[in-house]
Each structure stands twice: as C-alpha cells, then as structure tokens.
Enzyme design. Structure first.
Site, PDB file in Angstrom:
ATOM      1  N   SER A  97      -1.702   4.603   2.612  1.00  0.00           N
ATOM      2  CA  SER A  97      -0.554   5.136   1.900  1.00  0.00           C
ATOM      3  C   SER A  97      -0.034   6.392   2.615  1.00  0.00           C
ATOM      4  CB  SER A  97      -0.971   5.433   0.456  1.00  0.00           C
ATOM      5  OG  SER A  97       0.151   5.555  -0.373  1.00  0.00           O
TER       6      SER A  97
ATOM      7  N   ASP B 272       0.911  -5.592  -2.873  1.00  0.00           N
ATOM      8  CA  ASP B 272       1.356  -4.189  -2.818  1.00  0.00           C
ATOM      9  C   ASP B 272       2.881  -4.172  -2.844  1.00  0.00           C
ATOM     10  OD1 ASP B 272       1.957  -1.551  -2.216  1.00  0.00           O
ATOM     11  OD2 ASP B 272       0.566  -1.410  -0.531  1.00  0.00           O
TER      12      ASP B 272
ATOM     13  N   HIS C 107      -1.221  -1.970  -4.554  1.00  0.00           N
ATOM     14  CA  HIS C 107      -1.334  -0.917  -3.548  1.00  0.00           C
ATOM     15  C   HIS C 107      -2.733  -0.298  -3.527  1.00  0.00           C
ATOM     16  CE1 HIS C 107      -0.044   2.328  -0.967  1.00  0.00           C
ATOM     17  NE2 HIS C 107      -0.371   3.236  -1.850  1.00  0.00           N
TER      18      HIS C 107
END
Lengths: 222, 397
Positions: free
Chosen positions: B159, B325, B358
């Site tokens: 991320s 995600d 995610h």
C-alpha cells in the site's frame, strides 16, 4: 492441491520428453545473455538457462498459476499475452527471445514474430510440425482433425489455433524478413533428425522444428 | 536497544522499545519548506553482514509503524507484518538485516504534526509542513546513510509502503538492489483521494479537533478520527470478505431494534476498529499522511511518463496484487509492470487470487509468502548472499 502444484506435477511428467529439445534450445543461447521466454509455462527452460548458461532470464506466461509458481521458484516472470504485451518492450531489449511451443497458440503469429524480431537480436522458435506424415494421413484417411501424442487435445478444446508446417514457417520467415541462422527438425523424442534423413523429407518426418532467427534489418540502437 | 519516549506527543507518553535517529541537518521538503531538525523512530531485526549487503527496508502503510515484527507497545498485539518478517519467515531475520522506520509525519516517535515546533515550543499542529512520499523516502535515506549502509538489498512494502518502495527506486535507484511493491500504485487514484477526503473531513468536523490545536487545548478529536478509520477500513476489505465474516448477523440480539444502535455485527466491528484506532494514532498525522498519499504521482516528476522514472534501473522488481483489492486493483500494478518492461527492467508480477481485499497483504496468504520467499532467495543468490547456517526453514509457508 493448488493449481500451480498441479502444473508442477505436469511439468515434471513432461520433463523426460521435453528435455532434449530444451537442451537443444539452451545450446543456441550464449552464456550470460538476456533472454525472454514467451509462454514460459512452469519455467522449465528458464531454470535450465539460468543454471547452464547463467542468463539474465525473464518470462511471460498466460496462466496466472504458472506465473505464481515460477516467481515462487525465484524466476522473473510476469503474467501476459504474447499477442498484446510485447509492444511494451523497447528495441533489442534482449539478446534472445524464445517461443517454445507457443507460436501456434497465438492469435497473430506473424505480428508476434515481428515484435520478437524487434525486441531481441535473435529469436528461437520451436513448434509442432503440422506437415508430419501422421497428421497428413489422419486428415487424408480419416477425414478428422489430427490428434497425436504432442497434440493430444481435440480440435474444440485445443489452445493451438494457428498450426503450420516447416515449409509454412520458412515462408513466414521470408514474409517478416527473418534470416534463418540455424534450423533443426526433431524426432518424436525431441532429438534432431540425423544426416540419414535428407532435408527434403523433414517436413514429412519431423514432429517438431526449432529455428534460430535474426532480423534482416536491425532496429536502430541508441 | 534503548528505551525511549515519544517526545513529540505531549498528551501521552508511550514507552518505545526502538531506536531513534536524530538529524540536525535540515531536511528539504517538496513543499518548498524544510525541517531544520527531525527524528525518525525505527526498529531493526537481525544482523547486518560484514559486506553490508543484506539490509532489507520494510516500509509501512498509512497507519502502520516501526513495530513490524515485535509486540506493539500500545496495543500489545504482534507486529503488523509478523506473518512475513521474522526468523525462518519469508523475510528471514536470520539472513537479512531488517529495518523498519516510522515515516516522517507519523506519530510513533518520528517528527510529525504532534511534535514540538522548535520555533514556538508548542506542538506543530497544522503549522507542520505538508509532506510527500518523496519526503518520507528522503528522510529514510538519511537514516540508511546514518546506518552506513551503502545500498539496500531490498525495499519492500504494501500500500503506502509500496509507494515508498517505488519512490526509492525512482529517487535512489543506484542504492536499491531489489524492490517488492505490494498492493500499490504509481499514483493515487481519484477514488482513493476521494476516500481520504472523507476521512479528513470527518476529523476536521469534530469540534474537539480545534482547528488542529487539540494537543494544546487538551482535547482529542476521537469521534472524527474513529469515523475516518471506519470509512477507510471498509475500503481495505472486500464485499465477499465482509459477507463471509459477518453477513447480516445481529450483534448480541435476536431481532433488529428499529433504532441506531449497532444491531449488525459489521457495525459493531467497525465501531471497535474506529475506537481502538484512536488510542494509537494522532488525528493530525492522519491528515498529513493521507495527503502525502494523495499527492503521490511517480510519473509527474518524469514528464508524465512512468517508464522514465525507471530509466536505467538495475534493480530487480517483484510486484504483487490481489484479485479482490478495489483500493489498489491489479490494473495499477500492471501499469507499473508495463512501465518497467518499457525500460527492459527485470520484473516479476504475481496476482494472488483471494477474497480478502486490500488487507490481504497483512493477512495469512501462503501464496504471498511463497512469492516473497522465492523472490528474495533468488535475488539473494544474485547478490551473493549465502543461506543461513541453519538452512532454510519451511516455517511461515
């Protein structure tokens, strides 16, 4: 068992049959070369090239499970499609691009070959020879689409959509301006046919063929 | 390892079992201002080898910190990536020297909006300069220099951590041997900027926020920050994962109440996520770090062409995305792969099939573990790193 373990099992089962032609391909590659294996499957050839030739090897593979298996083995592989993704690479990014048993599964074999001749100094192509006498005779006598040991799928579920013969491929090389540096006609076991088989019979008796090509006109270097 | 106090956060004192790098050399920032002094709290695991070739920098995500593989001093929970980092694990601390730093702008010991502004003697609040991912990486590079590590064996992160890994390759390409950007993008999408804005507005709408001066006024914008966390948390999951976990199950009751209590388990879960987050995170840090992500656009500094940011790179890349995600979907990773192909970089790309959304990069994902292990071992072989004496354990796979 996950999909990629399935493929691993499949790969090891195929190893005995494929080893010889993969060794033949590996024999054409210079030590330490930059190599792109298009349609690398479970990475058998890439692994062989890294071990034997210390190449800087990369792979493109259509199946995600094959890619994930390769990367977990430490090979540099991406998910991709020869028909669309080669355009991203710059000219002469590689010393060798390899299409091992992949050409006949592409949607646009001519364009794929042209792209490879642009991105690599040498292109190695191996493919099943559709001119083999068994295939000819299956169509001639049975009137059916042929199935052989290395083309075992029926016509409606095969990934192979653009078959060619050795003669056809030689013609394609002329069309795309590829110079044939070396060529081998292979027996069912992947061995090059000996000198007892004259070249004019290759298109009838070879089960597969391997060609080493270079582009007639080099792309500009920077 | 010294025990230190978070000096920036006056409203609480947190015992930190980590190390502190303090720099009195100014840090220039993208916004045009600079920090005259700054500090970074960091944690290390394993040993740096004699050749200094085995350093792995782990970059944390938005609300993470330096406690990647040890117990968190506030929550008491295991490190945020303890599944992946540790002895015998894919990022094997028996083989690699792992460094994880709290980013600049953070609130776990690094200089951020809760730190004291030397000019005023009060917490910075909104006077703190707006920072970028590039600024975070610039500060990290100072830390790496301080540790006398010429180049990193690998920069790995998910991320926002993935954004930092990409920025490292673009800004300090000659100091990165390999990189693993996971579940990330080369630029923040419009949708993600939108979600971040919802979070910031929730914080700023809280009357206790006091225009960012809550530390001086002795308040905490807990409700606003909790709402921000709740909204963000939804984006970290997937519809399938939420459905699998909660469905429409009711929380401690047999039927709906026709009111606004947390009737559903999913509501109760989100409220818990929001409340527990407030205990460990500073509201202004949340504003600054989300802003840094919003401003991230790697190609922008390179004429808008992403490939140019990787020109001449020698680093080996491995990108990972997850099918469910929707915050950083696979197409974002694929765009990076295409840019890397355009400069003939050595790149691997794995998309992992999972319904965990995610957050999958933080969870038990055996295929992720196998990918990280395989990539690092192969890169390690190219780097001349020998296997650990104990051999390679299967633990963690």
């Amino acid at each position: 068992m996950t999909a990629y373990q399935d493929r691993a099992t499949f790969a090891s089962a195929q190893t005995a049959q494929h080893r010889i032609d993969l060794l033949l391909i590996a024999g054409m590659v210079e030590d330490g070369a930059r190599v792109l294996d298009v349609g690398c499957g479970t990475g058998e050839l890439l692994k062989l090239l890294e071990e034997k030739k210390k190449v800087d090897g990369r792979g493109i593979e259509l199946s995600q499970s094959g890619v994930n298996f390769c990367v977990a083995k430490g090979l540099s592989v991406i998910q991709g499609d020869a028909d669309h993704d080669l355009v991203n690479y710059p000219d002469w990014a590689f010393d060798y691009a390899i299409l091992s048993q992949t050409l006949q599964a592409t949607t646009r074999p001519k364009e794929v070959l042209q792209e490879l001749l642009r991105i690599a100094r040498h292109v190695i192509v191996s493919f099943p020879n559709f001119g083999h006498w068994r295939i000819r005779s299956q169509i001639l006598f049975k009137g059916r689409m042929p199935m052989t040991w290395n083309l075992p799928e029926p016509w409606y579920q095969t990934q192979n959509i653009h078959f060619c013969t050795i003669a056809d491929f030689r013609e394609l090389c002329v069309v795309v301006g590829a110079k044939i540096e070396r060529s081998f006609a292979l027996s069912p076991h992947g061995r090059p046919l000996g000198s007892r088989v004259p070249p004019f019979l290759h298109n009838i008796v070879a089960q597969q063929a391997v060609f080493l090509l270079t582009a007639d006109e080099k792309p500009p270097t920077d | 390892m010294s025990r230190l106090l978070v000096t920036g956060s006056e409203y609480r004192t947190i015992p930190l079992a980590c190390q502190l790098f303090q720099s009195s050399e100014p840090l220039p920032l993208d916004c045009g201002r600079s920090l005259e002094t700054f500090q970074i709290a960091y944690q290390t695991y394993g040993e740096l080898n004699a050749d200094k070739t085995n350093a792995v920098l782990v970059c944390h995500a938005l609300t993470g910190d330096q406690h990647v593989a040890d117990r968190h001093p506030i929550t008491g929970k295991p490190g945020w990536w303890e599944t992946l980092v540790g002895p015998g694990k894919p990022v094997d601390t028996k083989r690699y020297f792992v460094i994880c730093s709290n980013v600049i702008g953070g609130c776990m010991g690094s200089t951020g909006p809760a730190s004291i502004n030397p000019a005023t003697g009060k917490p910075w609040g909104l006077d703190f300069p707006v920072i970028t991912i590039d600024d975070m990486v610039r500060a990290q590079s100072r830390l790496i220099e301080h540790l006398e590590i010429p180049d990193l064996f690998c920069v790995i992160g998910g991320s926002m951590g993935g954004m930092q890994a990409l920025e490292w390759c673009a800004s300090y390409g000659d100091r990165v041997f390999s990189a693993m950007p996971i579940a990330t993008a080369a630029r923040q999408s419009s949708q993600n900027i939108a979600f971040n804005e919802v979070g910031r507005q929730a914080v700023m709408a809280d009357p206790e926020w006091r225009a960012g001066r809550y530390l001086e006024e002795g308040t905490t914008p807990a409700k606003g920050l909790a709402v921000a966390r709740m909204a963000a948390h939804i984006t970290y999951l997937s519809d399938e994962a939420l459905h699998r976990k909660f469905g429409r199950n009711l929380q401690n009751r047999q039927k709906i109440t026709f009111g606004f209590d947390a009737d559903f388990q999913v509501e109760s879960y989100l409220r818990h996520q929001g409340i527990s987050f407030v205990d460990r995170f500073d509201a202004n840090s949340y504003l600054y770090i989300t802003r840094a992500m919003d401003y991230f656009d790697l190609a922008a500094d390179f004429g808008g062409v992403l490939a140019n940011s990787f020109t001449g790179t020698k680093a080996r890349f491995c990108l990972v995305s997850f099918t469910s995600d929707w915050l950083y979907p696979t197409r974002e990773s694929r765009a990076i792969v295409q840019a890397l192909n355009a400069v003939a970089a050595n790149v691997s790309f794995v998309e992992i099939d999972t319904d965990k959304g995610h957050d999958a990069f933080l969870l038990h994902e055996p295929e992720l573990f196998a990918t990280v292990r395989g990539f690092l071992e192969s890169a390690g072989a190219k780097r001349g790193l020998t296997a650990a004496e104990e051999g390679i354990s299967g633990e963690g796979i």
